[in-house]
Design a protein around this motif. Sequence first.
Motif, PDB file in Angstrom:
ATOM      1  N   GLY A  41     -12.201  -4.354  -5.840  1.00 41.12           N
ATOM      2  CA  GLY A  41     -10.741  -4.253  -5.842  1.00 41.12           C
ATOM      3  C   GLY A  41     -10.195  -4.056  -7.238  1.00 41.12           C
ATOM      4  O   GLY A  41      -9.289  -3.248  -7.459  1.00 41.12           O
TER       5      GLY A  41
ATOM      6  N   ALA B 184     -15.023   0.147  -1.243  1.00 43.39           N
ATOM      7  CA  ALA B 184     -14.531  -1.192  -0.910  1.00 43.39           C
ATOM      8  C   ALA B 184     -14.389  -1.364   0.601  1.00 43.39           C
ATOM      9  O   ALA B 184     -14.777  -2.402   1.152  1.00 43.39           O
ATOM     10  CB  ALA B 184     -13.194  -1.455  -1.603  1.00 43.39           C
ATOM     11  N   PHE B 185     -13.855  -0.352   1.275  1.00 43.90           N
ATOM     12  CA  PHE B 185     -13.703  -0.414   2.728  1.00 43.90           C
ATOM     13  C   PHE B 185     -15.066  -0.622   3.382  1.00 43.90           C
ATOM     14  O   PHE B 185     -15.227  -1.465   4.266  1.00 43.90           O
ATOM     15  CB  PHE B 185     -13.046   0.873   3.247  1.00 43.90           C
ATOM     16  CG  PHE B 185     -12.742   0.855   4.716  1.00 43.90           C
ATOM     17  CD1 PHE B 185     -11.516   0.405   5.175  1.00 43.90           C
ATOM     18  CD2 PHE B 185     -13.679   1.284   5.644  1.00 43.90           C
ATOM     19  CE1 PHE B 185     -11.228   0.382   6.536  1.00 43.90           C
ATOM     20  CE2 PHE B 185     -13.405   1.255   7.006  1.00 43.90           C
ATOM     21  CZ  PHE B 185     -12.175   0.806   7.453  1.00 43.90           C
TER      22      PHE B 185
ATOM     23  N   GLY C 202     -10.491  -0.209  -6.023  1.00 43.14           N
ATOM     24  CA  GLY C 202     -10.743  -0.135  -4.589  1.00 43.14           C
ATOM     25  C   GLY C 202      -9.851  -1.019  -3.742  1.00 43.14           C
ATOM     26  O   GLY C 202     -10.012  -1.099  -2.534  1.00 43.14           O
ATOM     27  N   TRP C 203      -8.871  -1.659  -4.392  1.00 46.35           N
ATOM     28  CA  TRP C 203      -8.026  -2.579  -3.623  1.00 46.35           C
ATOM     29  C   TRP C 203      -7.255  -1.918  -2.490  1.00 46.35           C
ATOM     30  O   TRP C 203      -7.048  -2.564  -1.450  1.00 46.35           O
ATOM     31  CB  TRP C 203      -7.103  -3.385  -4.549  1.00 46.35           C
ATOM     32  CG  TRP C 203      -6.046  -2.610  -5.247  1.00 46.35           C
ATOM     33  CD1 TRP C 203      -6.094  -2.088  -6.495  1.00 46.35           C
ATOM     34  CD2 TRP C 203      -4.758  -2.280  -4.730  1.00 46.35           C
ATOM     35  NE1 TRP C 203      -4.925  -1.449  -6.794  1.00 46.35           N
ATOM     36  CE2 TRP C 203      -4.081  -1.556  -5.726  1.00 46.35           C
ATOM     37  CE3 TRP C 203      -4.104  -2.532  -3.528  1.00 46.35           C
ATOM     38  CZ2 TRP C 203      -2.803  -1.066  -5.549  1.00 46.35           C
ATOM     39  CZ3 TRP C 203      -2.819  -2.044  -3.346  1.00 46.35           C
ATOM     40  CH2 TRP C 203      -2.182  -1.325  -4.357  1.00 46.35           C
ATOM     41  N   PRO C 204      -6.829  -0.625  -2.597  1.00 49.47           N
ATOM     42  CA  PRO C 204      -6.159  -0.054  -1.417  1.00 49.47           C
ATOM     43  C   PRO C 204      -7.090   0.004  -0.197  1.00 49.47           C
ATOM     44  O   PRO C 204      -6.683  -0.343   0.920  1.00 49.47           O
ATOM     45  CB  PRO C 204      -5.752   1.354  -1.881  1.00 49.47           C
ATOM     46  CG  PRO C 204      -5.601   1.213  -3.372  1.00 49.47           C
ATOM     47  CD  PRO C 204      -6.699   0.278  -3.764  1.00 49.47           C
ATOM     48  N   GLY C 205      -8.334   0.396  -0.405  1.00 49.06           N
ATOM     49  CA  GLY C 205      -9.297   0.424   0.701  1.00 49.06           C
ATOM     50  C   GLY C 205      -9.617  -0.967   1.201  1.00 49.06           C
ATOM     51  O   GLY C 205      -9.798  -1.191   2.408  1.00 49.06           O
ATOM     52  N   ALA C 206      -9.680  -1.930   0.279  1.00 47.84           N
ATOM     53  CA  ALA C 206      -9.924  -3.319   0.657  1.00 47.84           C
ATOM     54  C   ALA C 206      -8.776  -3.844   1.510  1.00 47.84           C
ATOM     55  O   ALA C 206      -8.995  -4.548   2.497  1.00 47.84           O
ATOM     56  CB  ALA C 206     -10.103  -4.179  -0.587  1.00 47.84           C
TER      57      ALA C 206
ATOM     58  N   LEU D  27       0.826  -1.208   0.000  1.00 47.01           N
ATOM     59  CA  LEU D  27       0.000   0.000   0.000  1.00 47.01           C
ATOM     60  C   LEU D  27       0.863   1.262   0.000  1.00 47.01           C
ATOM     61  O   LEU D  27       0.591   2.209  -0.753  1.00 47.01           O
ATOM     62  CB  LEU D  27      -0.927  -0.013   1.211  1.00 47.01           C
ATOM     63  CG  LEU D  27      -2.008   1.051   1.247  1.00 47.01           C
ATOM     64  CD1 LEU D  27      -2.916   0.939   0.031  1.00 47.01           C
ATOM     65  CD2 LEU D  27      -2.812   0.911   2.524  1.00 47.01           C
TER      66      LEU D  27
ATOM     67  N   SER E   9     -11.836   3.050  -3.109  1.00 51.64           N
ATOM     68  CA  SER E   9     -11.318   2.516  -1.851  1.00 51.64           C
ATOM     69  C   SER E   9     -12.299   2.722  -0.704  1.00 51.64           C
ATOM     70  O   SER E   9     -12.467   1.839   0.149  1.00 51.64           O
ATOM     71  CB  SER E   9      -9.972   3.165  -1.514  1.00 51.64           C
ATOM     72  OG  SER E   9      -8.982   2.704  -2.394  1.00 51.64           O
TER      73      SER E   9
ATOM     74  N   TYR F  30      -9.244   6.066  -7.396  1.00 47.68           N
ATOM     75  CA  TYR F  30      -8.727   5.129  -6.397  1.00 47.68           C
ATOM     76  C   TYR F  30      -9.267   5.460  -5.006  1.00 47.68           C
ATOM     77  O   TYR F  30      -9.626   4.563  -4.242  1.00 47.68           O
ATOM     78  CB  TYR F  30      -7.191   5.129  -6.382  1.00 47.68           C
ATOM     79  CG  TYR F  30      -6.598   4.222  -7.422  1.00 47.68           C
ATOM     80  CD1 TYR F  30      -6.496   2.853  -7.201  1.00 47.68           C
ATOM     81  CD2 TYR F  30      -6.149   4.721  -8.637  1.00 47.68           C
ATOM     82  CE1 TYR F  30      -5.966   2.009  -8.152  1.00 47.68           C
ATOM     83  CE2 TYR F  30      -5.612   3.887  -9.603  1.00 47.68           C
ATOM     84  CZ  TYR F  30      -5.527   2.528  -9.357  1.00 47.68           C
ATOM     85  OH  TYR F  30      -5.012   1.689 -10.307  1.00 47.68           O
TER      86      TYR F  30
END
Length: 143
Positions: free
Chosen positions: A91, A64-65, A95-99, A33, A61, A57
Amino acid sequence: MPNPRPRTTVPAPARPGRDLSRPLPAALSWTVLGVFAAALAIAYVVLDLAWWVPALYGAASVVAFAAYAFDKSAARRGAPRVPERTLLVLGLVGGWPGALVAQQAFRHKTRKRSFRRAFWTTVVLNVLALTVYLILVMRVLNP
């Protein structure tokens, strides 16, 4: 007034056939991250990356979070869950950083091996797509 009883977690009963393994080290997630955030910031400043890319992003994120938080809550209550496919698509679209933050914050979706593999595949695909986009933008701007 402090709670006199320490909070304990009761292990879930073992379910045969579950695809569980030890979670990856949290430091790996935070490192990935951090490197991504730094690379995105550098691309924004040095390569004049469009403002909407980091905004996308960020927005994805947050969604996703929230989805991971909702799913963890539903899992604890025994309520209907968010489909894994939905979490993976979130993701994949950025959204993968928030995931990743949600996985670490809630200790959710970190042990199921098949999900982890699929999740990290979406991360790689997303980063590859961003890389291709950056290469194409650099070629157009600097022929």
